[in-house]
Structures are given as C-alpha cells and as structure tokens.
Design an enzyme around this catalytic site. Structure first.
Site, PDB file in Angstrom:
ATOM      1  CE1 TYR A   1     -13.128  17.286 -14.006  1.00  0.00           C
ATOM      2  CE2 TYR A   1     -12.531  16.464 -11.756  1.00  0.00           C
ATOM      3  CZ  TYR A   1     -12.790  16.134 -13.221  1.00  0.00           C
ATOM      4  OH  TYR A   1     -12.909  14.834 -13.732  1.00  0.00           O
TER       5      TYR A   1
ATOM      6  NE  ARG B   1      -3.359   0.346   3.113  1.00  0.00           N
ATOM      7  CZ  ARG B   1      -2.780   0.353   4.388  1.00  0.00           C
ATOM      8  NH1 ARG B   1      -2.264   1.305   4.746  1.00  0.00           N
ATOM      9  NH2 ARG B   1      -3.151  -0.691   5.095  1.00  0.00           N
TER      10      ARG B   1
ATOM     11  CG  ASP C   1      -6.649  20.395 -11.361  1.00  0.00           C
ATOM     12  OD1 ASP C   1      -5.604  20.125 -12.435  1.00  0.00           O
ATOM     13  OD2 ASP C   1      -7.723  19.831 -11.260  1.00  0.00           O
TER      14      ASP C   1
ATOM     15  CE  LYS D   1      -8.860  14.067 -17.347  1.00  0.00           C
ATOM     16  NZ  LYS D   1      -9.333  15.230 -16.564  1.00  0.00           N
TER      17      LYS D   1
HETATM   18  C1  LIG Z   1     -10.035  14.945 -15.404  1.00  0.00           C
HETATM   19  C2  LIG Z   1      -9.743  15.667 -14.371  1.00  0.00           C
HETATM   20  C3  LIG Z   1      -9.592  15.708 -12.833  1.00  0.00           C
HETATM   21  C4  LIG Z   1      -9.751  14.343 -12.274  1.00  0.00           C
HETATM   22  O1  LIG Z   1      -9.131  13.274 -12.864  1.00  0.00           O
HETATM   23  P1  LIG Z   1      -9.456  11.804 -12.845  1.00  0.00           P
HETATM   24  O2  LIG Z   1      -8.216  11.176 -13.203  1.00  0.00           O
HETATM   25  O3  LIG Z   1     -10.636  11.680 -14.000  1.00  0.00           O
HETATM   26  O4  LIG Z   1     -10.204  11.565 -11.296  1.00  0.00           O
HETATM   27  C5  LIG Z   1      -8.987  16.712 -11.950  1.00  0.00           C
HETATM   28  N1  LIG Z   1      -8.634  17.915 -12.746  1.00  0.00           N
HETATM   29  C6  LIG Z   1      -8.791  18.181 -13.877  1.00  0.00           C
HETATM   30  C7  LIG Z   1      -8.621  19.493 -14.395  1.00  0.00           C
HETATM   31  C8  LIG Z   1      -9.568  17.409 -14.914  1.00  0.00           C
HETATM   32  O5  LIG Z   1      -9.635  17.592 -16.230  1.00  0.00           O
END
Ligand SMILES: *Cc1c(COP(=O)(O)O)cnc(C)c1O
Length: 385
Positions: free
Chosen positions: A108, A55, A180, A205
């Site tokens: 988001y 973990r 973010d 992403k």
């Molecule tokens: C997609 C996204 C997230 C979340 O990511 P996941 O891997 O889908 O949980 C967070 N911030 C932004 C800006 C995003 O586009």
C-alpha cells in the site's frame, strides 16, 4: 463453532449477570480513579489488562481486541486509530539503526511512504522484494534482517504471496512475518495457521464496514505481542471508544457481508473478463488468475476489491470510464457497503503489475450486481464512443 456463529459471540459480555445488554457498552474515560495509591500503582503495572488510564484503553477497546484476536486465532490484538497507525507501530517495533527490513513491492502506497520517509531517515535499510518471491526470500535475508513485511493480495495488483513458503524460509530465526491482511479480514485468511506472526488490518475497511470510522488493528502471536504493544504505548496512540463500538457493530455482519461482496465481485470480474475493452482482470478468485491455485490453497474466500486493465494504455480513458460511472463512487478507501472506483498510482520499484493497459481498481459493494454490471457496461460504451 463455525465462523458465522463465532463472529456473533466474540467479545460480548459473558457470565450470568441479569439484565445485560447484547452489546458491550461504550466506556469513555481519561482519568480513572482509585481508592489508594497502592491500588492505582497495581493497576498501572497491569495497564494492558486492567483499566488504568484512558490512553491504554477501556472495556470497549478491550472487547474489540478480544473479539478480533479470537476470530483470527491470534494471542492478543491491539486497536489503533487508523490502519496506517497500525502499520507504523508494527514496523517501528522492529526498527533500529542498521536494521534491514524486507517489504513487498506490492505494498500500500502510504506503507511505502512510511518506509522511505520515516524508517529510512532513522537508518533502517528498507529493501523491496517481488511479491511472487516465495521461498526465494531466503536469498535476500541478511544477518541484520529484523522483519519481513507482506501484503497479500497486493494493494492494486492482487498478487497472492506464498506466505507459508516465506515463513518456512526463516523458520527458527528471530525474524517476524508481518502481513497487511486488510483484503481478507480475519475471516478469509487464517494468518497464524499460515505462518504470519503479526497480522495488520485497516479496520476502516470491512471491519467497520460502513465508511464512517477510522480504525487499525494489529493481531499478534504470543511471541511478538509485547514488543508491538510496548511500541504502541510508547508512541501514545489512543483509539476512540465510539469508533471501537462502531467496529464491534460492523463486525457482527462481516461474514454475511463478505459472502455477498464475493458473489458480486465474482460476477463483475467474470463480466469484465468477457468485455472486449478489458485487457485483463486482477482477482485471484477468478479461475484464470495466475495465483488462483495459491489463493484456493490458503484463503477461505474473496472480498469485493479487484483490479483490471483496459486494452488502451492512456490514462485519459481510465479517467473517462470512472467519471461515466453512476453507482461507483470516486474516493479513497473501500470495504464499506457501497461500490467505489479509483485509479491506482504507480509505485513499483523491483517488479511490475502484469499487463500494459490503464489500471483501474473497483470495490464491488452490496448493490444488486445486475445494476452494477449495467453501470459498468454503460461506462465502457462511453469510453468506446
Ligand atoms: C486503507 C488501507 C490501509 C490504511 O488504512 P487507514 O485506516 O486508511 O489508515 C492500509 N492497508 C491497506 C491495504 C489499505 O487498503
């Protein structure tokens, strides 16, 4: 070393051992065995840097964490099983009853849900602020403020935040700046040079880059790493070594892919800007964008995610446009090699997204941009008909 060189070398096996593979191996483990109780207890005491239990991570997650921390210029990185789990662990690390947290109104959607349904329930006062607030953030900071959360550019709106001004406004106080940074990746926004303390990525992403794995990352400076790492440990998140491997593999082509996403993104944005059915394009890399100067000052480039508004406001036209596209898939997420389209849901509380027409978000992929533009043109004609 230039970034395109560094990205090929970070997190890879070093030393002069002979017969070494190019890539770090995938290490699967739950139980890790030790020769003595003393050795086991010593390793458990060093669980964030030594192999002690699955973990807490294995050599595969450690390779990815080392690569991402080095690339972005942070002290240490922490990998998590999704972007949203990275956001939740980072925000929970600074949550307590009575705490006040400032969150950009351009955040988001699921980040907002977390604030409103989890943080709020445990007595945290979440206050949204206008993403263009800059140094004006000083007027909202209170004695009880424990964190300032940014997302730049904004998720569906693409405003660039003046993070250096926000950081300067709370300098000397124990208020971490979280950001973010998914849009810019570790390559296009040097977080720690701009005043960020904790940089968060949906690795799902661009870092993974191939639409086939979920991953989150929190990169921290030295001051806040332990606080966030302990929260991740308390919550029990564990990230699959296979997904870490996919992320390491995707990472090697990240700067190369971003160059093409940016070139295609700019070509598509310029075409949309000249299209008589489009009210405005939301993309800071465009010279006409109100945040272009700020973007140019703070960023090293742009990715392929942008927004635009049709001249007409009713949603039906946006739906017809999306359905008419052939090369742009309809679905959640972005940052893979392929093009996507979506209709953002309205979320704003204290500010608005510029313009009035129906809002559409596209991810411009690695296809030939002439084909993408021809597809967009045909879909516009369908809507006009
Ligand atoms: C997609 C996204 C997230 C979340 O990511 P996941 O891997 O889908 O949980 C967070 N911030 C932004 C800006 C995003 O586009």
């Amino acid at each position: 070393m230039k970034q395109a060189t560094r990205i090929l070398h970070v997190g890879r096996p070093r030393g002069d051992a002979r017969g070494q593979p190019v890539n770090p191996p995938v290490m699967h483990a739950s139980t890790v065995l030790f020769p003595t109780v003393e050795a086991y207890e010593a390793a458990d005491g060093q669980r964030y840097s030594e192999l002690s239990y699955g973990r807490h991570g294995t050599s595969t997650s450690a390779a990815l964490e080392n690569a991402l921390a080095e690339l972005e210029g942070g002290y240490r990185a922490i990998v998590l099983p999704s972007g949203l789990s990275a956001i939740s662990a980072a925000l929970l690390a600074f949550a307590r009853p009575g705490a006040h947290v400032l969150v950009t109104d351009a955040a988001y959607g699921p980040t907002r849900n977390l604030c409103e349904n989890v943080l709020h329930r445990f007595g945290v006062d979440v206050e949204y602020y206008d993403p263009r607030i800059g140094a004006g953030i000083a007027g909202l900071v209170r004695e009880e403020t424990t964190a300032i959360y940014c997302e730049s550019p904004g998720t569906a709106s693409f405003e660039v935040q003046d993070i250096p001004a926000i950081a300067a406004a709370v300098e000397g106080r124990d208020i971490p700046i979280l950001n973010d940074n998914t849009w810019a990746t570790p390559c296009l926004f040097p977080s720690f040079e701009r005043g960020v303390d904790i940089s968060i990525h949906a690795g799902t992403k661009y870092i993974v880059g191939h639409s086939d794995a979920m991953l989150g990352v929190v990169v921290c400076n030295e001051r806040y790493w332990r606080t966030v790492r302990d929260m991740v440990g308390l919550l029990g998140y564990a990230t699959s070594p296979d997904d870490c491997y996919l992320a390491l593999r995707g990472l090697r082509t990240l700067s190369l892919r971003l160059e093409k996403h940016e070139a295609n993104g700019l070509a598509v944005a310029r075409w949309l800007e000249g299209c008589d059915m489009v009210e405005r394009v939301l993309y800071p890399a465009l010279e006409s964008d109100p945040d272009h100067a700020l973007w140019k000052r703070d960023f090293r480039g742009a990715c392929g995610l942008l927004g635009f508004r049709l001249k007409v406001a009713d949603r039906e036209n946006a739906v017809r446009f999306c359905n008419a596209l052939e090369l742009f898939g309809i679905g959640a997420s972005w940052g893979g090699y392929e093009s996507l389209v979506s209709i953002p849901k309205p979320t704003r509380k204290v500010s608005t997204i510029p313009g009035e027409g129906a809002l559409i978000r596209i991810h411009v992929g690695l296809e030939d941009c002439d084909d993408l533009i021809a597809d967009l043109k045909a879909a516009m004609e369908t809507v006009a008909a």
